[in-house]
Design a protein around this motif. Structure first.
Motif, short mmCIF file in Angstrom:
data_model
loop_
_atom_site.label_atom_id
_atom_site.label_comp_id
_atom_site.label_asym_id
_atom_site.label_seq_id
_atom_site.Cartn_x
_atom_site.Cartn_y
_atom_site.Cartn_z
N GLY A 166 3.76 10.01 -7.60
CA GLY A 166 4.47 10.39 -8.61
C GLY A 166 3.59 10.70 -10.16
N PHE A 167 2.38 10.44 -10.19
CA PHE A 167 1.58 10.88 -11.10
C PHE A 167 0.93 12.01 -10.76
CE2 PHE A 167 0.54 6.09 -12.50
CZ PHE A 167 0.91 6.36 -13.70
N ALA A 172 6.61 7.36 -10.68
CA ALA A 172 5.72 6.70 -11.08
C ALA A 172 6.19 5.45 -11.57
CB ALA A 172 4.62 7.51 -11.93
N ALA A 173 7.14 5.51 -12.38
CA ALA A 173 7.85 4.32 -13.18
C ALA A 173 8.45 3.30 -12.30
CB ALA A 173 8.68 4.68 -14.25
N VAL A 174 9.09 3.66 -11.36
CA VAL A 174 9.97 3.07 -10.47
C VAL A 174 9.00 2.25 -9.38
CG1 VAL A 174 11.40 2.98 -8.44
CG2 VAL A 174 12.16 4.16 -10.38
N ALA A 175 8.05 2.97 -8.69
CA ALA A 175 6.93 2.69 -7.76
C ALA A 175 6.09 1.61 -8.91
CB ALA A 175 6.20 3.69 -7.14
N GLY A 176 5.48 1.95 -9.95
CA GLY A 176 4.73 0.98 -10.83
C GLY A 176 5.62 -0.36 -11.00
N HIS A 219 0.93 -1.33 -0.04
CA HIS A 219 -0.10 0.00 0.15
C HIS A 219 0.99 1.37 0.17
CE1 HIS A 219 -3.91 -1.53 0.32
NE2 HIS A 219 -3.49 -2.55 1.15
N ILE A 220 1.95 1.16 0.61
CA ILE A 220 2.84 2.33 0.74
C ILE A 220 3.54 2.62 -0.92
CG2 ILE A 220 5.00 3.15 1.60
CD1 ILE A 220 4.34 1.76 4.35
N VAL A 221 3.80 1.37 -1.14
CA VAL A 221 4.19 1.62 -2.76
C VAL A 221 3.23 2.25 -3.75
CG1 VAL A 221 5.53 0.29 -4.64
CG2 VAL A 221 6.10 -0.17 -2.30
N LEU A 222 2.08 1.91 -3.41
CA LEU A 222 0.84 2.13 -4.34
C LEU A 222 0.50 3.76 -3.91
CD1 LEU A 222 -1.63 1.81 -6.19
CD2 LEU A 222 -2.85 1.16 -4.00
N PHE A 223 1.04 4.22 -2.94
CA PHE A 223 0.70 5.49 -2.43
C PHE A 223 1.85 6.49 -2.97
CE2 PHE A 223 1.33 9.07 0.47
CZ PHE A 223 0.27 9.63 0.43
N ASN A 227 -3.29 -8.71 -12.90
CA ASN A 227 -3.85 -8.28 -14.12
C ASN A 227 -2.57 -7.76 -15.04
OD1 ASN A 227 -5.43 -7.34 -16.39
ND2 ASN A 227 -6.99 -6.31 -14.95
N MET A 228 -2.32 -8.77 -16.07
CA MET A 228 -1.16 -8.59 -16.67
C MET A 228 -1.55 -7.42 -17.73
SD MET A 228 1.56 -9.67 -15.42
CE MET A 228 2.03 -10.75 -14.08
N MET A 229 -2.95 -7.72 -18.18
CA MET A 229 -3.21 -6.61 -19.38
C MET A 229 -3.47 -5.30 -18.72
SD MET A 229 -4.10 -6.65 -22.22
CE MET A 229 -5.13 -6.56 -23.67
N LYS A 230 -3.64 -4.76 -17.56
CA LYS A 230 -3.56 -3.61 -17.18
C LYS A 230 -2.24 -3.28 -16.80
CE LYS A 230 -4.77 -1.21 -12.76
NZ LYS A 230 -5.44 -1.45 -11.35
N ILE A 231 -1.23 -4.01 -16.38
CA ILE A 231 0.08 -3.76 -15.96
C ILE A 231 0.62 -3.47 -17.34
CG2 ILE A 231 2.34 -4.66 -15.55
CD1 ILE A 231 0.61 -6.28 -13.10
N GLY A 232 0.55 -4.02 -18.46
CA GLY A 232 1.11 -4.06 -19.67
C GLY A 232 0.56 -2.60 -20.38
N THR A 233 -0.73 -2.32 -20.49
CA THR A 233 -1.16 -1.04 -20.71
C THR A 233 -0.59 -0.01 -20.27
OG1 THR A 233 -3.18 -2.26 -21.25
CG2 THR A 233 -3.44 0.24 -21.37
N LYS A 234 -0.61 0.23 -18.87
CA LYS A 234 0.10 1.17 -17.94
C LYS A 234 1.44 1.35 -18.37
CE LYS A 234 -0.98 1.97 -13.65
NZ LYS A 234 -0.88 3.41 -13.76
N LEU A 235 2.22 0.30 -18.44
CA LEU A 235 3.63 0.46 -18.82
C LEU A 235 3.76 1.10 -20.29
CD1 LEU A 235 6.54 -0.06 -18.32
CD2 LEU A 235 6.38 -2.26 -19.26
#
Length: 118
Positions: free
Chosen positions: A15-16, A45-49, A6-10, A65-73
């Motif tokens: 970053g965004f 945002a990139a490092v935390a993502g 949760h800290i990394v998500l925050f 959800n690899m589709m979400k991760i790939g799209t965001k990347l």
């Protein structure tokens, strides 16, 4: 481990926020240029993502959800490319092409929206 996630998500969302906030200041009150703070925001945002994309701390029955991760990347890489190209053009000619500048803001909003809504 869930607390650390949760800290990394925050941090990822911060970053965004830094990227979009720096962009908004330039878009609505500045000279519409690429700033160092935008570069810092996209890096955070990139490092935390990437840390969030690692399967650490998840229960075994949870699927990522690899589709979400790939799209965001992909979107994040496009934003980073726009920032890099825009900064190079800014140094060369003194101005950022409008397509690159507005693309950074729109794609940052899309990426943050995917993070929250998908």
């Amino acid at each position: 481990m869930e607390t650390l996630r949760h800290i990394v998500l925050f941090i990822h969302l911060i970053g965004f926020a830094v990227l979009f906030g720096a962009w908004a200041v330039q878009a609505f009150g500045g000279k519409r240029e690429i700033t160092r703070l935008m570069q810092i925001g996209v890096t955070i945002a990139a490092v935390a993502g990437l840390a969030l994309a690692a399967p650490w701390g998840l229960p075994e029955d949870v699927k990522m959800n690899m589709m979400k991760i790939g799209t965001k990347l992909v979107i994040l890489l496009i934003v980073a490319a726009f920032l890099g190209i825009g900064q190079a053009r800014q140094r060369k000619s003194g101005a950022v092409p409008p397509v690159l500048f507005w693309g950074v803001g729109i794609l940052t909003l899309v990426n943050a929206g995917i993070a929250v809504l998908w």
